[in-house]
Design a protein around this motif. Sequence first.
Motif, PDB file in Angstrom:
ATOM      1  N   ALA A   1       2.659  -2.278  -1.502  1.00 20.26           N
ATOM      2  CA  ALA A   1       3.748  -1.621  -0.785  1.00 20.26           C
ATOM      3  C   ALA A   1       4.974  -1.446  -1.679  1.00 20.26           C
ATOM      4  O   ALA A   1       5.587  -0.370  -1.702  1.00 20.26           O
ATOM      5  CB  ALA A   1       4.108  -2.442   0.460  1.00 20.26           C
ATOM      6  N   THR A   2       5.339  -2.468  -2.462  1.00 25.60           N
ATOM      7  CA  THR A   2       6.535  -2.330  -3.304  1.00 25.60           C
ATOM      8  C   THR A   2       6.329  -1.284  -4.395  1.00 25.60           C
ATOM      9  O   THR A   2       7.235  -0.508  -4.685  1.00 25.60           O
ATOM     10  CB  THR A   2       6.939  -3.674  -3.961  1.00 25.60           C
ATOM     11  OG1 THR A   2       5.790  -4.291  -4.508  1.00 25.60           O
ATOM     12  CG2 THR A   2       7.569  -4.604  -2.951  1.00 25.60           C
TER      13      THR A   2
ATOM     14  N   ALA B   1       6.581   2.092  -2.918  1.00 20.47           N
ATOM     15  CA  ALA B   1       7.981   2.436  -2.677  1.00 20.47           C
ATOM     16  C   ALA B   1       8.661   2.872  -3.969  1.00 20.47           C
ATOM     17  O   ALA B   1       9.410   3.861  -3.990  1.00 20.47           O
ATOM     18  CB  ALA B   1       8.708   1.230  -2.068  1.00 20.47           C
TER      19      ALA B   1
ATOM     20  N   THR C   1      -2.061   0.901   3.448  1.00 21.71           N
ATOM     21  CA  THR C   1      -0.711   0.389   3.181  1.00 21.71           C
ATOM     22  C   THR C   1       0.132   1.417   2.430  1.00 21.71           C
ATOM     23  O   THR C   1       1.322   1.589   2.705  1.00 21.71           O
ATOM     24  CB  THR C   1      -0.797  -0.896   2.318  1.00 21.71           C
ATOM     25  OG1 THR C   1      -1.629  -1.836   2.980  1.00 21.71           O
ATOM     26  CG2 THR C   1       0.584  -1.485   2.072  1.00 21.71           C
TER      27      THR C   1
ATOM     28  N   THR D   1       3.985   3.621   3.632  1.00 23.04           N
ATOM     29  CA  THR D   1       5.091   3.107   2.812  1.00 23.04           C
ATOM     30  C   THR D   1       5.690   4.214   1.962  1.00 23.04           C
ATOM     31  O   THR D   1       6.915   4.359   1.858  1.00 23.04           O
ATOM     32  CB  THR D   1       4.594   1.977   1.880  1.00 23.04           C
ATOM     33  OG1 THR D   1       3.842   1.045   2.636  1.00 23.04           O
ATOM     34  CG2 THR D   1       5.758   1.282   1.204  1.00 23.04           C
TER      35      THR D   1
ATOM     36  N   THR E   1       9.503   5.554   2.528  1.00 30.40           N
ATOM     37  CA  THR E   1      10.474   5.404   1.440  1.00 30.40           C
ATOM     38  C   THR E   1      10.956   6.760   0.959  1.00 30.40           C
ATOM     39  O   THR E   1      12.140   6.945   0.641  1.00 30.40           O
ATOM     40  CB  THR E   1       9.832   4.645   0.259  1.00 30.40           C
ATOM     41  OG1 THR E   1       9.129   3.521   0.755  1.00 30.40           O
ATOM     42  CG2 THR E   1      10.887   4.201  -0.734  1.00 30.40           C
TER      43      THR E   1
END
Lengths: 202, 202, 202
Positions: free
Chosen positions: A16-17, A20, A71, A75, A79
Amino acid sequence: MTFAALTVLLTILATATMAASAAIQAVRHEFDAFGATVLAMTTALGGGTVRDLLIGRTPVFWITDLTYIATTIPTALGTYWLATRMASGNGRRERLLLRFDAIGLALFTLVGIGVANQAATTPVIAVIIGCITGTVGGMIRDMLCNETPTILRRDLYATISLAGGALYLGLATIAPDPVAIGVSFAAMLATRLLVIERNSPT
Amino acid sequence: MTFAALTVLLTILATATMAASAAIQAVRHEFDAFGATVLAMTTALGGGTVRDLLIGRTPVFWITDLTYIATTIPTALGTYWLATRMASGNGRRERLLLRFDAIGLALFTLVGIGVANQAATTPVIAVIIGCITGTVGGMIRDMLCNETPTILRRDLYATISLAGGALYLGLATIAPDPVAIGVSFAAMLATRLLVIERNSPT
Amino acid sequence: MTFAALTVLLTILATATMAASAAIQAVRHEFDAFGATVLAMTTALGGGTVRDLLIGRTPVFWITDLTYIATTIPTALGTYWLATRMASGNGRRERLLLRFDAIGLALFTLVGIGVANQAATTPVIAVIIGCITGTVGGMIRDMLCNETPTILRRDLYATISLAGGALYLGLATIAPDPVAIGVSFAAMLATRLLVIERNSPT
């Protein structure tokens, strides 16, 4: 919580990060939402994919488990939508991108080492596999956007991943796994954020 | 005609059109005939190669069957020779490149889904494998030429491949395979040509 | 000396020369020592890695044998240190880079054919695998530095690898292996150096 469940959780967070970070990069390069999603998928799944190919673990992880694709897409779109609403030109988007990237680097390094350990590699190879898992996604993101990858330009990027991976392996021999993961994650993230702060133009 | 023979035929057609698109790109970037051939091989064989690596089907397809390399080289050299004879500066070469690319995108998407189905993946993964097979060759072509890949810049590129793949899987449950292939191919090609026409500067 | 020992020796030499070429490229692009090491590892190990993936020989060679990583790092750091001390602006660094690259191209071509022969491929595929092993490292190096790869720009780069590989396979049927390797290595290196000399701006 078993080690396998912990690895799945860390992988989802890391995915997810990195998704983003890619969505913010896509806004900075004026891609549309479709391009942002494609960039987010290659970035978030790229490091683990290269890792799986190198150690011969095929089909790769996101083919056997749809969780990671599931996921990435929301996301990336969420974002992207938020980042298009941020004012440009003041470096805020770039700083946010670098912070997400720092979290993803630390998480994916630990995930990569976990997978390497399951494949019974030596510690040196485990640390390198961790570094590849942590850095390749961002490298692909930057190459697709025609930028020289961060990993080559700014020192301590790959170094933090390698040192953090070695720290984790050392701690894991004397402490329970969640402690070793927590301490090495915090050490990698703190060092990387410090480097970002110091290299910041302000 | 069996399904296997149909897949081989579609792959050869897709390989030839992507090789042609790469040869035109090579002329636009003033590569010589050798560079054009290398670019055509990476473009025409790249998508299927990544697909085979991801699902663990090694050695990859063009190692076990020389047909595809044998298709690429004369197509690349012939197209290169013709494209150097076209007048530059009026956008004709770029339009021709985009049309070949559109045909290759549609064909390789269907080929990729066929291979994924043989490997018994789920429908979602089959559609994604189809999209990777259809788009990665052009992505490599553009990255090697130091251009931001079409897939990131112009909307509907990956989307057409994903939607066309899903259409094919749906049709294949109610119609014979050649019909499902024909209809979804026509739908993908028509949509993509329409988008190219609309984005055209004229 | 057995064929396997000869292959290991050639691989170490090729790895070191390609690592050196990458370290010089890193100095030209003003990377720091960490970036230079990362670039050297992807360049020196990249060709053999892609070869292993394509023929399905996983885990790839540098995971199962640490020799190659152990060769790359000190070579990269030493060359980086020396290259930063060379005067810039007179093309000396670029010429040195191209010469190391030429040696690496010739050596890795022969190593790649050796590995392909062990995997019992046909001669045509062996020559192509040799060319991939010889050229992909430099291609990755140039793409990471945001330059159009040499292989696409200057003729005879991939051609020398293909012709040299075919020459080796021909000689190996009539002469002992060290002779076939020596003659085809010398032929590839001499031709490539001649091309570099001729294309040189002076």
